[in-house]
Design a protein around this motif. Structure first.
Motif, mmCIF file in Angstrom:
data_model
loop_
_atom_site.group_PDB
_atom_site.id
_atom_site.type_symbol
_atom_site.label_atom_id
_atom_site.label_comp_id
_atom_site.label_asym_id
_atom_site.label_seq_id
_atom_site.Cartn_x
_atom_site.Cartn_y
_atom_site.Cartn_z
ATOM 1 N N PRO A 74 0.831 -1.217 0.000
ATOM 2 C CA PRO A 74 0.000 0.000 0.000
ATOM 3 C C PRO A 74 0.856 1.255 0.000
ATOM 4 N N LEU A 75 0.218 2.405 -0.183
ATOM 5 C CA LEU A 75 0.898 3.695 -0.219
ATOM 6 C C LEU A 75 1.625 3.962 1.096
ATOM 7 N N ILE A 76 2.885 4.413 1.000
ATOM 8 C CA ILE A 76 3.680 4.823 2.155
ATOM 9 C C ILE A 76 3.684 6.345 2.225
ATOM 10 N N ILE A 77 3.398 6.880 3.404
ATOM 11 C CA ILE A 77 3.415 8.333 3.611
ATOM 12 C C ILE A 77 4.366 8.656 4.763
ATOM 13 N N GLY A 78 5.221 9.653 4.555
ATOM 14 C CA GLY A 78 6.133 10.062 5.621
ATOM 15 C C GLY A 78 6.995 11.229 5.178
ATOM 16 N N SER A 79 7.785 11.756 6.101
ATOM 17 C CA SER A 79 8.701 12.837 5.767
ATOM 18 C C SER A 79 9.945 12.268 5.088
ATOM 19 N N LYS A 102 5.165 2.307 -3.252
ATOM 20 C CA LYS A 102 4.397 3.501 -3.627
ATOM 21 C C LYS A 102 4.560 4.521 -2.501
ATOM 22 N N ILE A 103 5.094 5.702 -2.842
ATOM 23 C CA ILE A 103 5.523 6.648 -1.807
ATOM 24 C C ILE A 103 4.930 8.033 -2.034
ATOM 25 N N LYS A 104 4.487 8.653 -0.931
ATOM 26 C CA LYS A 104 4.098 10.060 -0.960
ATOM 27 C C LYS A 104 4.900 10.779 0.122
ATOM 28 N N LEU A 105 5.804 11.656 -0.306
ATOM 29 C CA LEU A 105 6.611 12.436 0.632
ATOM 30 C C LEU A 105 5.810 13.629 1.139
ATOM 31 N N ASP A 131 13.126 14.864 11.279
ATOM 32 C CA ASP A 131 11.911 14.634 10.482
ATOM 33 C C ASP A 131 10.855 13.807 11.211
ATOM 34 N N ALA A 132 10.846 13.814 12.537
ATOM 35 C CA ALA A 132 9.791 13.110 13.270
ATOM 36 C C ALA A 132 8.486 13.891 13.144
ATOM 37 N N ALA A 133 7.385 13.166 13.033
ATOM 38 C CA ALA A 133 6.085 13.813 12.820
ATOM 39 C C ALA A 133 4.994 13.082 13.583
ATOM 40 N N GLY A 134 3.991 13.842 13.987
ATOM 41 C CA GLY A 134 2.781 13.270 14.552
ATOM 42 C C GLY A 134 1.703 13.179 13.481
ATOM 43 N N VAL A 135 0.658 12.424 13.774
ATOM 44 C CA VAL A 135 -0.399 12.153 12.799
ATOM 45 C C VAL A 135 -1.735 12.695 13.307
ATOM 46 N N ILE A 136 -2.434 13.406 12.448
ATOM 47 C CA ILE A 136 -3.807 13.828 12.714
ATOM 48 C C ILE A 136 -4.712 13.129 11.713
ATOM 49 N N LEU A 137 -5.653 12.334 12.202
ATOM 50 C CA LEU A 137 -6.604 11.623 11.344
ATOM 51 C C LEU A 137 -8.007 12.126 11.659
#
Length: 236
Positions: A74-79, A102-105, A131-137
């Protein structure tokens, strides 16, 4: 293990946050590492909208090489740093396979990314890796905040935007882990740990051997800077 599965039952949409690996305890002879059980996701692979990685440490990315293929990539999302560390591990695991990812920067933190019924945004957090990040869903019924690993000690360097978090669509749910929360002894801050390492490096009459995880990028950087400061040659 750091893997979180968010599923919106009316539509079946699924978003996964992190895929970590765990190293065995002393009472687990013959076990090299432990990965999450993903049996629940069998038959639901087509409903997985993305796997979001909060940062590059192995306890949050280490199982990706073994699990992504099983889930149909599946699609990978990250910094940027996080994603490139995953790609490098994938190449080590199986040469030439990183091109199948499959990547989305995520370059900026103000864009909303639609993932089926979910609306995703990342927000900056402070941690012992860049590049650490938190997630808002955001979902139709609530907004979930999942900060990944969040080192409060270092917040003066990169302020977390609490004001923006307070304005999120209500109701909000905070998913927060706390390493060592049951430990009643004094917690040693990272700055003190680095002072101790510097003292050892500066006073050592000869060779020093330091063991660390390869994904502890910031720690490796600090050790390299100390070695340069005290004119020590470095061999990796």
């Amino acid at each position: 293990l750091p893997i979180s599965v968010f599923e919106y039952l009316p539509t079946g949409d699924i978003v996964i946050v992190d895929m970590g690996m765990q190293f065995p305890d002393e009472d687990m002879p013959g076990v090299d590492y432990i990965i999450p059980n993903i049996d629940y996701l069998k038959g639901k692979e087509k409903k997985i909208r993305a796997v979001i990685f909060t940062h590059g440490h192995l306890d949050h990315t280490g199982a990706a090489t073994l699990l992504m293929e099983k889930l149909g990539n599946p699609l990978i999302i990250g910094s940027r740093l996080t994603v490139h560390m995953i790609m490098a591990r994938q190449e080590d695991y199986k040469k030439g396979s990183a091109k199948n990812l499959k990547i989305k920067l995520v370059e900026t933190y103000d864009k909303v990314i639609p993932l089926g019924i979910f609306k995703l945004r990342l927000f900056k957090v402070t941690h012992s890796i860049m590049d650490a990040a938190g997630v808002i869903l955001e979902t139709p019924v609530m907004t979930v905040i999942h900060p990944g690993d969040w080192t409060l000690e270092k917040e003066k360097e990169h302020e977390v935007n609490y004001r923006a978090l307070s304005r999120l669509k209500k109701p909000t749910i905070l998913m927060l882990e706390s390493l060592g929360s049951t430990n009643t002894k004094r917690q040693v801050p990272e700055s003190e740990m680095y002072k101790n390492i510097e003292k050892l490096i500066s006073q050592a009459p000869g060779r020093i051997i330091i063991g660390t995880f390869s994904s502890m990028v910031e720690r490796v950087r600090v050790v390299l800077e100390m070695a340069e400061k005290y004119d020590k040659k470095v061999a990796l």
